[in-house]
Write a protein that holds these residues in place. Sequence first.
Motif, PDB file in Angstrom:
ATOM      1  N   ARG A  57       5.929   1.666 -10.580  1.00 16.86           N
ATOM      2  CA  ARG A  57       7.007   1.325  -9.657  1.00 16.86           C
ATOM      3  C   ARG A  57       7.339   2.538  -8.791  1.00 16.86           C
ATOM      4  O   ARG A  57       7.181   3.685  -9.203  1.00 16.86           O
ATOM      5  CB  ARG A  57       8.241   0.849 -10.415  1.00 16.86           C
ATOM      6  CG  ARG A  57       8.872   1.892 -11.332  1.00 16.86           C
ATOM      7  CD  ARG A  57      10.083   1.312 -12.049  1.00 16.86           C
ATOM      8  NE  ARG A  57      10.727   2.320 -12.899  1.00 16.86           N
ATOM      9  CZ  ARG A  57      11.844   2.119 -13.580  1.00 16.86           C
ATOM     10  NH1 ARG A  57      12.447   0.923 -13.525  1.00 16.86           N
ATOM     11  NH2 ARG A  57      12.367   3.074 -14.321  1.00 16.86           N
ATOM     12  N   VAL A  58       7.806   2.223  -7.581  1.00 16.95           N
ATOM     13  CA  VAL A  58       8.165   3.247  -6.599  1.00 16.95           C
ATOM     14  C   VAL A  58       9.563   2.928  -6.108  1.00 16.95           C
ATOM     15  O   VAL A  58       9.896   1.764  -5.839  1.00 16.95           O
ATOM     16  CB  VAL A  58       7.172   3.260  -5.424  1.00 16.95           C
ATOM     17  CG1 VAL A  58       7.600   4.257  -4.354  1.00 16.95           C
ATOM     18  CG2 VAL A  58       5.767   3.577  -5.924  1.00 16.95           C
ATOM     19  N   PRO A 168       1.501   5.453   7.162  1.00 17.08           N
ATOM     20  CA  PRO A 168       0.114   5.013   6.961  1.00 17.08           C
ATOM     21  C   PRO A 168      -0.022   3.507   7.092  1.00 17.08           C
ATOM     22  O   PRO A 168       0.973   2.776   7.101  1.00 17.08           O
ATOM     23  CB  PRO A 168      -0.181   5.475   5.536  1.00 17.08           C
ATOM     24  CG  PRO A 168       1.142   5.403   4.847  1.00 17.08           C
ATOM     25  CD  PRO A 168       2.163   5.772   5.882  1.00 17.08           C
ATOM     26  N   PRO A 169      -1.270   2.997   7.172  1.00 18.03           N
ATOM     27  CA  PRO A 169      -1.472   1.551   7.281  1.00 18.03           C
ATOM     28  C   PRO A 169      -1.235   0.870   5.951  1.00 18.03           C
ATOM     29  O   PRO A 169      -1.282   1.498   4.895  1.00 18.03           O
ATOM     30  CB  PRO A 169      -2.943   1.444   7.698  1.00 18.03           C
ATOM     31  CG  PRO A 169      -3.578   2.630   7.050  1.00 18.03           C
ATOM     32  CD  PRO A 169      -2.544   3.728   7.123  1.00 18.03           C
ATOM     33  N   GLN A 170      -1.019  -0.431   5.988  1.00 17.80           N
ATOM     34  CA  GLN A 170      -0.799  -1.168   4.749  1.00 17.80           C
ATOM     35  C   GLN A 170      -2.096  -1.405   3.991  1.00 17.80           C
ATOM     36  O   GLN A 170      -2.089  -1.501   2.765  1.00 17.80           O
ATOM     37  CB  GLN A 170      -0.128  -2.510   5.057  1.00 17.80           C
ATOM     38  CG  GLN A 170       1.245  -2.382   5.681  1.00 17.80           C
ATOM     39  CD  GLN A 170       1.918  -3.718   5.894  1.00 17.80           C
ATOM     40  OE1 GLN A 170       1.957  -4.554   4.993  1.00 17.80           O
ATOM     41  NE2 GLN A 170       2.442  -3.935   7.087  1.00 17.80           N
ATOM     42  N   ASN A 171      -3.237  -1.493   4.707  1.00 16.22           N
ATOM     43  CA  ASN A 171      -4.473  -1.897   4.039  1.00 16.22           C
ATOM     44  C   ASN A 171      -5.151  -0.761   3.278  1.00 16.22           C
ATOM     45  O   ASN A 171      -5.897  -0.996   2.344  1.00 16.22           O
ATOM     46  CB  ASN A 171      -5.452  -2.489   5.064  1.00 16.22           C
ATOM     47  CG  ASN A 171      -5.878  -1.465   6.101  1.00 16.22           C
ATOM     48  OD1 ASN A 171      -5.053  -0.738   6.642  1.00 16.22           O
ATOM     49  ND2 ASN A 171      -7.164  -1.405   6.400  1.00 16.22           N
ATOM     50  N   ALA A 172      -4.940   0.479   3.683  1.00 14.92           N
ATOM     51  CA  ALA A 172      -5.552   1.615   2.989  1.00 14.92           C
ATOM     52  C   ALA A 172      -4.587   2.789   3.073  1.00 14.92           C
ATOM     53  O   ALA A 172      -4.896   3.845   3.611  1.00 14.92           O
ATOM     54  CB  ALA A 172      -6.902   1.966   3.600  1.00 14.92           C
ATOM     55  N   ALA A 173      -3.404   2.573   2.535  1.00 11.11           N
ATOM     56  CA  ALA A 173      -2.303   3.510   2.764  1.00 11.11           C
ATOM     57  C   ALA A 173      -2.541   4.876   2.124  1.00 11.11           C
ATOM     58  O   ALA A 173      -2.343   5.917   2.753  1.00 11.11           O
ATOM     59  CB  ALA A 173      -1.004   2.906   2.245  1.00 11.11           C
ATOM     60  N   ARG A 196       6.106  -0.571   1.882  1.00 14.75           N
ATOM     61  CA  ARG A 196       6.668  -1.393   0.807  1.00 14.75           C
ATOM     62  C   ARG A 196       5.638  -2.349   0.214  1.00 14.75           C
ATOM     63  O   ARG A 196       5.739  -2.728  -0.951  1.00 14.75           O
ATOM     64  CB  ARG A 196       7.869  -2.189   1.339  1.00 14.75           C
ATOM     65  CG  ARG A 196       9.073  -1.331   1.680  1.00 14.75           C
ATOM     66  CD  ARG A 196      10.238  -2.181   2.144  1.00 14.75           C
ATOM     67  NE  ARG A 196       9.893  -2.971   3.323  1.00 14.75           N
ATOM     68  CZ  ARG A 196      10.668  -3.929   3.831  1.00 14.75           C
ATOM     69  NH1 ARG A 196      11.819  -4.211   3.237  1.00 14.75           N
ATOM     70  NH2 ARG A 196      10.290  -4.591   4.909  1.00 14.75           N
ATOM     71  N   SER A 197       4.635  -2.737   1.013  1.00  9.96           N
ATOM     72  CA  SER A 197       3.623  -3.672   0.511  1.00  9.96           C
ATOM     73  C   SER A 197       2.634  -3.014  -0.441  1.00  9.96           C
ATOM     74  O   SER A 197       2.011  -3.680  -1.261  1.00  9.96           O
ATOM     75  CB  SER A 197       2.866  -4.284   1.690  1.00  9.96           C
ATOM     76  OG  SER A 197       2.235  -3.262   2.450  1.00  9.96           O
ATOM     77  N   CYS A 228      10.257   5.537   0.794  1.00  7.61           N
ATOM     78  CA  CYS A 228       9.776   4.162   0.934  1.00  7.61           C
ATOM     79  C   CYS A 228      10.951   3.323   1.409  1.00  7.61           C
ATOM     80  O   CYS A 228      11.870   3.048   0.636  1.00  7.61           O
ATOM     81  CB  CYS A 228       9.228   3.640  -0.387  1.00  7.61           C
ATOM     82  SG  CYS A 228       8.650   1.914  -0.311  1.00  7.61           S
ATOM     83  N   GLY A 229      10.937   2.955   2.684  1.00  4.84           N
ATOM     84  CA  GLY A 229      12.061   2.227   3.241  1.00  4.84           C
ATOM     85  C   GLY A 229      11.627   1.122   4.166  1.00  4.84           C
ATOM     86  O   GLY A 229      10.441   0.819   4.301  1.00  4.84           O
TER      87      GLY A 229
END
Length: 538
Positions: A57-58, A168-173, A196-197, A228-229
């Motif tokens: 968890r983050v 960063p991007p969601q797909n390869a953060a 967040r994803s 993380c917001g």
Amino acid sequence: MKTYPSYIAGQDAPTDKWIYTIRASSLFEDAFGAIRLKRELAGAGEPDTTDERIVGRVALTGPEQCFEALRAARAAQPAWAARSLADRLEFGAIFHERTTARREEFVEVLIAEGHPRRLAEWEVAGVIQGSAPETFAGNARMMEHREQVGDREIRLVRKPDGVVCLSPPQNAAASNSMLGVSAMIAGNSLVVKAPRSAPYGVAWAWRELVATSLEDVGAPAGVLNVVCGVPKVLLDQWLLSDDVDDIMYFGGSERGIEIGRRCVEHGKKSVLELAGNDGVLVWHDADLDNAARAVAECFYGSSQICMVPKYVIAHPRIADELVDRLKALVADIRPGRPEDPDVLLSPVLRTSEFFTVLDEAVADGALLLAGGQRIAEDGTPDSSGVFLQPTLLRVDGYDRAEKMRAVRNETFYPLLSIVVPDAESSEDAFADALRFMNANPYGLRNSLWSEDPEVIERFCSELDNGGILKVNDSHLGFVPGLPTHGGTGLSGGPFGEVNFPMLRTSHLQAVSIATRVTPRSRVFESALPPAASPVVAR
């Protein structure tokens, strides 16, 4: 289960809101149960720490804590910048060694988030290559140049911009966010947003690999902050804050270009890593076996990567042979669970867009060579499957190709267009190919396969589209000493270029140190005949 609170000014920030990461493979085993667990945890349910489905968890960072991160970054930056470049390079070397030593652990973190093993291994290889000693050494040489000109020492020195915020991007953060390490070596402090994803990989990498490396060199608290917001809230904070100098943004082109425009309006520098529509030119003398293997790299992660090949220009003489090889290769590409080392495909979210673009292309004259269906985990056709077959299209003629979204736009799903020019339609077919590639509005990577030295030289000198050119090489692979990212056009914005973050997040300053110079005699020096004194570079 690992826990990562927000990291501000070198400390864990208090929180009572968490984002939980559920192991991706649990969705294959019991999709409804995994979704139910995710919802329960999102509703502030107490986690069962023995539940192996829960990876970690983050913390969700509140707005005021995000402001604290910016203030901490600003306060720490001057002391960090005052450290010598050699000291900051030592931090980079420690990070590289630590990442190399924990390579497999990094891969497992990405697999838990849903990255197929082969994709995860490629991502971590990019982090290791991007932080290799020869890469940092090459950057360091460009950070300062000195030479003696007559009775003056001339210096060109790059100075850090200050505070860099990285989204960063969601797909390869996680892997992409590691570009921030190079920005820190330039002397900047950093605020990293974990999406967040997919926050877990980002939090793990920055806390386990980067923060510990900074501690080893005694870096000031606050030089690194991880939050993380809510994306829009954070971006607006960054744009309006006097404590932010640069924004490094990864994402789609339309959104990224708009963010770049807003950065200019607010006096910020933008470093944009956006979409890609990479091309591969396969000439008539190419090694077709290896060219086909490089082109088939398109399907890593179901093509949901910006820097994989998206279209091919196949010389008419060898087009059929290349197609046969590609059809054989894609027939062996498998979907499945991310832990499986033979799996290359991952689930696709943009399925409706895939079928729309595919149907448009076929209606406009493209030939469907392979694929085009939804499939289940075992690779069989399934109308409700979460995977898509690797799909090959043949498009005859540049005129037809120029009008197709399947060729001209980024396709973020497993669709590869093979453009075959009209045979003998031009006196200079190679010039036509280069013209087509240079007209691509994107510009991330471009590749050539040819054995002719003159053809290779023309490709390298006349193709100005793209941040990275590859010749007779893996399109997707990384090269020691070269950057891993960066591009032109819709891939990098109006100021886009190959991306060495150490250089992109710094600015050039000129210095003159004179010896026994009389100011009055030098006021009009440019009007005097040039001195015969030697120039010695150091």
